[in-house]
Design an enzyme around this catalytic site. Structure first.
Site, PDB file in Angstrom:
ATOM      1  N   ASP A 439       0.808  -1.105  -0.036  1.00 15.81           N
ATOM      2  CA  ASP A 439       0.237  -0.013  -0.031  1.00 15.81           C
ATOM      3  C   ASP A 439       1.003   1.178   0.208  1.00 15.81           C
ATOM      4  O   ASP A 439       2.137   1.396   0.332  1.00 15.81           O
ATOM      5  CB  ASP A 439      -0.966   0.119   1.119  1.00 15.81           C
ATOM      6  CG  ASP A 439      -2.159   0.719   0.928  1.00 15.81           C
ATOM      7  OD1 ASP A 439      -2.315   1.337   0.129  1.00 15.81           O
ATOM      8  OD2 ASP A 439      -3.191   0.351   1.617  1.00 15.81           O
ATOM      9  N   ASP A 503     -10.770   1.885  -3.042  1.00 16.34           N
ATOM     10  CA  ASP A 503     -11.008   1.565  -1.813  1.00 16.34           C
ATOM     11  C   ASP A 503     -12.367   1.059  -1.407  1.00 16.34           C
ATOM     12  O   ASP A 503     -12.886   0.766  -0.227  1.00 16.34           O
ATOM     13  CB  ASP A 503     -10.592   2.517  -0.760  1.00 16.34           C
ATOM     14  CG  ASP A 503      -9.063   2.321  -0.481  1.00 16.34           C
ATOM     15  OD1 ASP A 503      -8.624   1.175  -0.348  1.00 16.34           O
ATOM     16  OD2 ASP A 503      -8.461   3.043   0.246  1.00 16.34           O
TER      17      ASP A 503
END
Length: 665
Positions: A439, A503
């Site tokens: 990430d 997301d």
């Protein structure tokens, strides 16, 4: 000439100056020397009123010495003295006798050498890169080096993309206006609002029809997407890295290489572009060959609340419904109880995991699943041992505004680079990790190294770090995530195995996000998960079957505390997982199409097998529309000589008919 898969690129090598692309697009057939000379004369622009006295060329790297008055392909200076190189081609030809699809051109000017590489692959996708060397005796400051290609005269519309967090890759379209038009990204990463793919096309182009010219920059840093439609010239399309002032200083003997600009032509609309991109990616030696496993990611199940008993129950439930890969998300490392601390300290927190991660890894593996781990290696919290011990490793000065309570590490510092490589390798080795979710949760503001802008070199260092890690652990798979979908590009995908598209797991939002991500990427590279009944990001509630049908068209998984599911919900999930596992061989190798439903509230997506023997179609109603009845769909790619049996997917329930909906009164 370069030609493949119905595409050809014709490059003219003049006696002086850089080569000129005479044609990029439809295959013109077997042209002889006389044909090529006639094409060159036809492409030679006449002298227009109030202009230069003689025709001028449109070269691979157009600039003012050519007569070009648009955005230059190269901009540089030496101690403030502008560089306007007048090039002489020193060498040009195919890279090898056996490779007639890669043209290499080497040109020289006083103090400079330019090497250009044009590669047309078997699918008709053209990749262009330039390398500039400073052969002079003084340093050279480089401000721009971009790849461009001419497009057809019929190009009249422009499509590119914008977006934000949880709403990535939003299309924006308009008429092709005259002038030099530039989209810059200055996020320090690809960005939620990345232009993504810049498309020029004939009037009214859509998914199935129209002639299109497109470019994507295979790069994860700052970028420039540009098109130039000048009154005196053919229209150009191009892309390159955005270079900040003083960022690239070439000492004598040093060189700079651009990332690849990936150019694609299609006469079959947007799906034709996508098909070329997909076939090109699937032909890579590094493309994932194993079936894409069903993933359960723990983030929306437990967030930071790591507890062995709870996670073991989650793992057993996942294995029972057919999950194949279990990924432990954020919260496992030192001091990480929320998002304000711990980034940079990549050791297991002994307070939460007194035996390390070994107990949960043993449980997961005993259930027949792979084990993966979330990391954010490029970032650091000020509240971490690493930041306290090595504040000089930060990419930003301390005065820079924080973002999610974190800053970036300067990967161009060898000590920081080596620390991360060793720390991650230690985790992969100790736990035998199958997978890393990598990430990156902030844009890079004021990214500097010793006072100099440093986004470009930092991005190159990230690529080296990933390459070194894969060299050490060749079986390790990596997912690229950056606040969701802020790093979706072919540069990062040359080093990773899938991307996290967004997301948001809200299926209504995901339908649009994934549809446009599919312009560039095939389904197997796009992570798509089934979320809880009420979406974490939008608070929208949706039916489980709708969530399953959305996630199946991708690299599927689950992000939900399924230990809270009812037996009926678990049965439906089990069937959805079985559906994906049965269909993924088709979904991840077939030809993808986006169908015209005649209704803005309904989307239809089809995948047809390469042998045209079978297909799967998803029709999704995400908003009310003007029609009471659905339109008949035409599925492109089917064999008109065959008869096909149409049936619902057996693992998923058939949507209710209107006669089943209770009526009042």
């Amino acid at each position: 000439m370069l030609w493949a898969a119905g595409v050809c690129v014709i490059v003219h090598l003049p006696e002086r100056g850089l080569p000129e692309v005479l044609h990029w697009g439809r295959d013109l057939g077997d042209l002889g020397h006389r044909d090529l000379e006639e094409l060159r004369r036809a492409r030679e622009r006449p002298v227009s009123p109030s202009a230069l006295d003689a025709p001028w060329p449109l070269t691979l790297v157009p600039g003012e010495p050519d007569g070009w008055e648009g955005r230059p392909g190269l901009a540089a200076h030496r101690a403030g003295r502008a560089q306007y190189p007048e090039w002489t081609v020193a060498d040009a030809g195919f890279e090898t006798d056996a490779d007639t699809r890669t043209l290499h051109v080497s040109a020289e000017a006083p103090g400079l050498r330019l090497d250009s590489r044009l590669h047309l692959d078997d699918t008709g996708v053209l990749r262009v890169a330039h390398e500039l060397a400073n052969t002079g005796e003084e340093p050279l400051s480089l401000a721009a080096l971009e790849a461009v290609m001419p497009v057809g005269d019929r190009a009249a519309e422009v499509l590119d993309f914008t977006g934000r967090w949880t709403r990535e890759r939003v299309p924006q379209r308009g008429a092709l206006a005259q002038g030099s038009r530039v989209r810059e990204t200055r996020r320090g990463r690809t960005g939620h609002d990345s232009p993504f793919t810049l498309v020029l096309g004939t009037p009214g182009f859509d998914s199935a029809a129209g002639e299109l010219w497109a470019v994507h920059l295979a790069w994860s840093g700052d970028a420039v997407y540009r098109h130039d439609a000048l009154p005196e010239s053919r229209t150009l399309l191009g892309a390159g890295p955005l270079l900040r002032p003083g960022e690239i200083e070439l000492a004598p003997g040093a060189s700079f290489r651009t990332p690849e600009a990936v150019f694609v032509w299609s006469d079959r609309g947007l799906d034709g572009l996508g098909d070329r991109f997909h076939r090109s990616l699937r032909a890579r030696p590094s493309h994932p060959r194993e079936p894409r496993p069903v993933v359960l990611n723990t983030w929306e199940a437990v967030y930071f609340k790591h507890d062995l008993a709870r996670l073991e129950t989650l793992a057993r439930t996942a294995a029972d419904i057919g999950v194949e890969r279990f990924v432990l998300d954020d919260g496992w490392f030192l001091g990480r109880r929320d998002d304000t601390a711990g980034l940079g300290d990549w050791t297991v927190d002994p307070e939460v995991w007194p035996e390390g991660l070994h107990p949960i890894v043993r449980t997961v593996r005993s259930l027949g699943m792979q084990f993966g781990l979330w990391l954010e290696p490029e970032m650091v919290n000020p509240d971490s041992n690493l930041a306290r011990e090595h504040p000089e490793w930060l990419l930003q000065p301390p005065s820079t505004r924080a973002w999610r309570g974190q800053y970036a590490l300067d990967l161009t510092r060898p000590e920081a680079f080596g620390h991360l490589l060793d720390a991650i390798s230690a985790l992969v080795g100790e736990y035998g990790l199958d997978y890393i979710k990598w990430d990156q949760n902030r844009d890079l503001i004021e990214a500097v190294h010793d006072g100099r802008a440093n986004v470009h070199r930092h991005t190159e260092a990230l690529y080296r770090l990933l390459d070194r890690l894969r060299d050490r652990h060749p079986r390790l798979e990596i997912e690229s995530c950056a606040s969701g979908g802020a790093r979706v590009d072919l540069g990062i995908l040359a080093r990773t195995d899938r991307v996290w598209a967004s997301d948001t797991n809200d299926p209504v939002e995901r339908l649009a996000i994934q549809r446009w991500t599919e312009l560039l990427l095939p389904l197997e590279l796009i992570g798509s998960h089934i979320g809880p009944p009420t979406a974490h990001t939008t608070r929208r509630a949706s039916d489980l079957d709708f969530r399953i049908a959305t996630a199946v068209f991708g690299s599927a998984g689950i992000e939900w505390d399924i230990t809270t599911c009812t037996p009926e919900e678990l049965d439906r999930l089990r069937d959805g997982v079985a559906c994906y596992r049965r269909l993924r061989g088709l979904l991840h190798t077939g030809v993808l199409s986006h169908l015209d439903t005649g209704d803005e509230g309904t989307t239809a997506t089809a995948v047809v097998s390469d042998d045209r023997a079978r297909a799967v179609v998803r029709v999704a109603r995400h908003a009310t529309g003007p029609r009471a009845l659905a339109t008949a769909l035409r599925i492109p790619g089917l064999d008109p000589e065959r008869r096909y049996q149409v049936a619902p997917v057996p693992e998923l329930p058939v949507p209710r008919g209107l006669d089943e909906i209770p009526r009042r009164g």
